[in-house]
Structures are given as structure tokens and as C-alpha cells.
Design an enzyme around this catalytic site. Structure first.
Site, PDB file in Angstrom:
ATOM      1  N   CYS A  13       1.488 -11.135  -9.629  1.00 54.17           N
ATOM      2  CA  CYS A  13       0.389 -11.533  -8.733  1.00 54.17           C
ATOM      3  C   CYS A  13       0.368 -13.040  -8.428  1.00 54.17           C
ATOM      4  CB  CYS A  13      -0.959 -11.138  -9.344  1.00 54.17           C
ATOM      5  SG  CYS A  13      -2.342 -11.659  -8.306  1.00 54.17           S
ATOM      6  N   LYS A  40      -5.274   0.976 -13.750  1.00 54.38           N
ATOM      7  CA  LYS A  40      -6.203  -0.049 -14.237  1.00 54.38           C
ATOM      8  C   LYS A  40      -7.013   0.472 -15.426  1.00 54.38           C
ATOM      9  CE  LYS A  40      -6.697  -1.829  -9.546  1.00 54.38           C
ATOM     10  NZ  LYS A  40      -7.523  -1.875  -8.345  1.00 54.38           N
ATOM     11  N   VAL A  53      -7.172  -8.651  -9.886  1.00 51.50           N
ATOM     12  CA  VAL A  53      -6.866  -9.828 -10.700  1.00 51.50           C
ATOM     13  C   VAL A  53      -6.650 -10.995  -9.735  1.00 51.50           C
ATOM     14  CG1 VAL A  53      -5.858  -8.531 -12.601  1.00 51.50           C
ATOM     15  CG2 VAL A  53      -4.382  -9.252 -10.731  1.00 51.50           C
ATOM     16  N   SER A  66      -9.646 -16.105  -7.109  1.00 51.35           N
ATOM     17  CA  SER A  66      -8.800 -17.191  -7.615  1.00 51.35           C
ATOM     18  C   SER A  66      -9.301 -18.593  -7.247  1.00 51.35           C
ATOM     19  CB  SER A  66      -7.362 -17.001  -7.130  1.00 51.35           C
ATOM     20  OG  SER A  66      -7.295 -16.998  -5.721  1.00 51.35           O
TER      21      SER A  66
HETATM   22  N1  LIG Z   1      -9.030 -12.790  -2.944  1.00 59.07           N
HETATM   23  C1  LIG Z   1      -8.519 -12.435  -4.249  1.00 59.07           C
HETATM   24  C2  LIG Z   1      -7.258 -11.623  -4.072  1.00 59.07           C
HETATM   25  C3  LIG Z   1      -6.733 -11.069  -5.400  1.00 59.07           C
HETATM   26  C4  LIG Z   1      -5.791  -9.892  -5.189  1.00 59.07           C
HETATM   27  O1  LIG Z   1      -5.616  -9.377  -4.075  1.00 59.07           O
HETATM   28  N2  LIG Z   1      -5.175  -9.457  -6.290  1.00 59.07           N
HETATM   29  C5  LIG Z   1      -4.317  -8.285  -6.228  1.00 59.07           C
HETATM   30  C6  LIG Z   1      -3.043  -8.470  -7.058  1.00 59.07           C
HETATM   31  S1  LIG Z   1      -2.016  -9.750  -6.459  1.00 59.07           S
HETATM   32  C7  LIG Z   1      -5.038  -7.112  -6.876  1.00 59.07           C
HETATM   33  O2  LIG Z   1      -5.652  -7.253  -7.911  1.00 59.07           O
HETATM   34  N3  LIG Z   1      -4.928  -5.934  -6.268  1.00 59.07           N
HETATM   35  C8  LIG Z   1      -5.433  -4.725  -6.849  1.00 59.07           C
HETATM   36  C9  LIG Z   1      -6.215  -3.915  -5.874  1.00 59.07           C
HETATM   37  O3  LIG Z   1      -6.498  -4.400  -4.763  1.00 59.07           O
HETATM   38  O4  LIG Z   1      -6.545  -2.786  -6.205  1.00 59.07           O
HETATM   39  C10 LIG Z   1      -8.259 -13.719  -5.065  1.00 59.07           C
HETATM   40  O5  LIG Z   1      -7.981 -14.771  -4.458  1.00 59.07           O
HETATM   41  O6  LIG Z   1      -8.399 -13.681  -6.299  1.00 59.07           O
END
Ligand SMILES: N[C@@H](CCC(=O)N[C@@H](CS)C(=O)NCC(=O)O)C(=O)O
Length: 218
Positions: A13, A40, A53, A66
Site C-alpha cells: 500500500c 480483513k 489502511v 494517510s
Molecule cells: N484516502 C485513503 C486511501 C487508502 C487506501 O485506499 N488504502 C487501500 C490500500 S492501498 C485500502 O485499504 N483498500 C482496501 C479497500 O478499499 O477495501 C488514505 O489516504 O489513507
């Protein structure tokens, strides 16, 4: 004393990587737990409102998103701030960080494209965004000489573009030499190099394997 921050991560990620870079750059000890996003765990779903995450546990509290996590880490841990002091510049950094998140999505569409038309569409989007960035980056880092949170937000992109170049994505920075130098400056930092798991290159290339780009590289 603030509790040891605990990041919940997924090994590929780029958003979590932003926080790892910030913590390493500021030399802050932290814990990290990797989860499988395809499966998850219930404890994770209970603490992450969007099921995404990064999540950051600080004592009993869990933060998400983030950019928010990075600002918190910057404010609370490890000496001098990595955010510009001037409110207008800081606001602009936040805005361009959000722009970076859209570039991460375009990059994701590029390396998961199944056919040439999806690949070219993503590539065009990326080129246009790089040209926009070329107009605002000061060099060598986004704001000039000093590494900042915004650089931590873009470094995961630069790392993946470097790997995609090894897979045959050529000429990406042809029209954007300042962005190319920015990427190089970020990738030269130890905090960036050490921000992924040791098997990251292998995992990432494996992830791209079945896609249009992966087939080109084969
Ligand atoms: N806007 C979020 C984006 C985080 C994100 O998209 N994480 C992805 C992994 S890279 C995730 O957890 N995806 C799981 C899902 O959407 O179910 C940030 O900046 O933290």
C-alpha cells in the site's frame, strides 16, 4: 510521553508507505502490523471506519486517512515539523498532497490495465498530471531544499514509477525534468528506500505480471 504509534498496513500500500517514510525520516520508533486486504480481520474492521489502511493506533484511539495520520505524526513526534510554517504554503501543500492521491489512483489504473486502451488512458492522465506538477515543484523537493510531508506523500509514487520503468514504461518524465529530479531526490533518501518490506520489488512486479504492462515486459 506519547505512546508508540502502531500502524496497520498492507505490504503493497502506497498510502501506508507515506506514514512509514514520515516515521523513518523523523526517526520515531513505531510498531507495524500487516493485514491481508482480501481477508480483513474483524478487529481491523472494528477500528477502521472505511475498512482501509493505513490506520494508526495511538493508545486507545485509532486514526485513519494517510494525510491526517501524517500531520498528526509530524505534530506529535520527532522534533522539527515537516510541514511549512506559512499557513498559505501549508494549505497549498495539503491541496497538492490531495492531487498526489489522485495521481496514485491514475498510477494504479496504469499498472492494473488489462488492455492497451485502458493503459493509454491512464498514461495520458498521468502525463497531464506530471505536467501540472512541473509548474509548481520548486526543486529539488516540492518546496525547495527541505524535505516535507508532501514529499513523503509523493515518494511512493516515484518508487512505483521507477519499478514500472524497469517493466518497460519509458519516457515518463520526458516533458517534466523538474519532476524527474524531484523523484530522484526522494528516492535517494534512506527513509524512502527503507519504507517498504524487503520483498517489495518482487511482490510489486508479481502484482503487475498479468496486466498489459506485465505482458509487454515478458
Ligand atoms: N484516502 C485513503 C486511501 C487508502 C487506501 O485506499 N488504502 C487501500 C490500500 S492501498 C485500502 O485499504 N483498500 C482496501 C479497500 O478499499 O477495501 C488514505 O489516504 O489513507
Amino acid at each position: 510521553m506519547s505512546p508508540t504509534p502502531h500502524l496497520i498496513s498492507f505490504n503493497l500500500c502506497p498510502y501506508v508507505q507515506r506514514s512509514v517514510i514520515t516515521l523513518l525520516f523523523k526517526d520515531v520508533p513505531f510498531d507495524i502490523t500487516y493485514i491481508d486486504l482480501q481477508n480483513k480481520p474483524d478487529w481491523f474492521l472494528a477500528i477502521s471506519p472505511l475498512g482501509k489502511v493505513p490506520a494508526l493506533q495511538v493508545g486507545e484511539t485509532t486514526l485513519f486517512e494517510s494525510a491526517v495520520i501524517n500531520e498528526y505524526l509530524d505534530e506529535v513526534y520527532g522534533g522539527a515539523s515537516l510541514h511549512p510554517a506559512d499557513p498559505l504554503v501549508k494549505a497549498l501543500n495539503r491541496a497538492w498532497t490531495e492531487f498526489g492521491s489522485t495521481l496514485l489512483m491514475s498510477q494504479y489504473y496504469l499498472y492494473t490495465a488489462k488492455d492497451e486502451s485502458a493503459f493509454q488512458k491512464a498514461r495520458q492522465e498521468i502525463q497531464q498530471k506530471l505536467v501540472q506538477l512541473e509548474g509548481v515543484v520548486q526543486g529539488p523537493f516540492f518546496n525547495g531544499e527541505k524535505f516535507a510531508l508532501i514529499d513523503a506523500a509523493y515518494a511512493p509514487l516515484w518508487m512505483r514509477f521507477a519499478l514500472l520503468a524497469e517493466q518497460g514504461l519509458d519516457g515518463l518524465y520526458a516533458q517534466t525534468p523538474k519532476v524527474a529530479a524531484w523523484a530522484e531526490a526522494c528516492l535517494a533518501l534512506l527513509a524512502v528506500q527503507k519504507s517498504v518490506v524487503p520483498e517489495f520489488t518482487e511482490l510489486f512486479k508479481g502484482y503487475v505480471k498479468g496486466t498489459y504492462l506485465g505482458r509487454l515486459a515478458a
